[in-house]
Scaffold this motif. Structure first.
Motif, short mmCIF file in Angstrom:
data_model
loop_
_atom_site.label_atom_id
_atom_site.label_comp_id
_atom_site.label_asym_id
_atom_site.label_seq_id
_atom_site.Cartn_x
_atom_site.Cartn_y
_atom_site.Cartn_z
N VAL A 179 2.20 7.23 -7.08
CA VAL A 179 2.71 6.47 -6.48
C VAL A 179 2.77 5.43 -5.20
CG1 VAL A 179 5.40 6.77 -6.07
CG2 VAL A 179 4.46 7.88 -7.89
N GLY A 180 1.99 6.86 -4.56
CA GLY A 180 1.29 6.62 -3.07
C GLY A 180 0.85 5.24 -3.64
N ALA A 181 -0.70 4.58 -4.59
CA ALA A 181 -0.94 3.84 -4.74
C ALA A 181 -0.34 3.21 -5.31
CB ALA A 181 -2.56 4.54 -5.34
N ARG A 182 0.56 2.73 -4.93
CA ARG A 182 1.39 1.34 -5.90
C ARG A 182 2.59 1.29 -4.87
NH1 ARG A 182 -0.76 3.88 -10.00
NH2 ARG A 182 -1.48 3.06 -12.09
N LEU A 183 2.91 1.48 -3.78
CA LEU A 183 3.99 1.47 -2.71
C LEU A 183 3.59 0.38 -1.10
CD1 LEU A 183 5.71 5.01 -1.57
CD2 LEU A 183 6.23 2.80 -3.55
N ALA A 184 3.60 -0.44 -1.00
CA ALA A 184 3.72 -1.52 -0.41
C ALA A 184 3.62 -0.56 1.30
CB ALA A 184 4.87 -1.89 0.07
N GLY A 185 3.06 -1.24 2.13
CA GLY A 185 2.79 -0.34 3.47
C GLY A 185 1.61 -0.07 3.72
N ALA A 186 0.79 0.46 4.92
CA ALA A 186 -0.89 0.31 4.86
C ALA A 186 -0.79 1.84 4.56
CB ALA A 186 -1.48 0.33 5.98
N ALA A 187 -0.21 2.92 4.60
CA ALA A 187 -0.31 4.14 4.06
C ALA A 187 0.28 4.95 3.61
CB ALA A 187 0.89 5.16 5.22
N GLY A 188 1.18 4.03 2.34
CA GLY A 188 1.52 4.03 0.63
C GLY A 188 2.42 5.71 0.81
N LEU A 189 2.56 6.45 2.10
CA LEU A 189 3.38 7.03 1.46
C LEU A 189 4.28 8.07 1.02
CD1 LEU A 189 2.72 8.51 6.15
CD2 LEU A 189 1.30 8.99 3.83
#
Length: 90
Positions: A55-65
Motif C-alpha cells: 500500500v505504501g508503495a502506491r501512495l502519493a507523497g515522498a514518504a508513502g507512509l
C-alpha cells in the motif's frame, strides 16, 4: 501494426501501462490506503507487513507512509475452545 491488423505493443509501453494500472507511477499514485484498496483487486503478502509495504508503495507523497490503524482493528478476539480462528499458515 502487425500483419494481421493488430497494433503491436512494445515491452516499454506494456510495462508503463502495468505500472499505471498498479498505481506504481507518480501520476497514478493514490491519496489514501482506501483509494489503493478500491482500485486494485487484491494485495498479496506473505506476512502482514508486506501488505502495508504494498500500500505504501502506491501512495502519493515522498514518504508513502500508511497511517497507523485504530487499535480496535488489531484487538485480539477471544476464541472459544474447539473453534478455529479462521487463520491458517501454509
Amino acid at each position: 501494426m502487425g500483419d494481421d491488423g493488430r497494433r503491436h505493443i512494445r515491452t516499454a509501453e506494456r510495462r508503463h501501462r502495468l505500472a499505471l494500472r498498479q498505481r506504481l507511477v507518480g501520476a497514478a499514485r493514490a491519496g489514501s490506503p482506501e483509494d489503493v484498496a478500491a482500485s486494485l483487486v487484491a494485495l498479496h503478502g506473505t506476512d502482514p507487513a508486506t501488505v502495508h509495504l504494498a500500500v505504501g508503495a502506491r501512495l502519493a507523497g515522498a514518504a508513502g507512509l500508511v497511517p497507523r490503524p485504530r487499535a480496535a482493528a488489531h484487538a485480539v478476539r477471544p476464541t472459544r475452545p474447539g473453534r478455529s480462528s479462521g487463520c491458517r499458515r501454509h
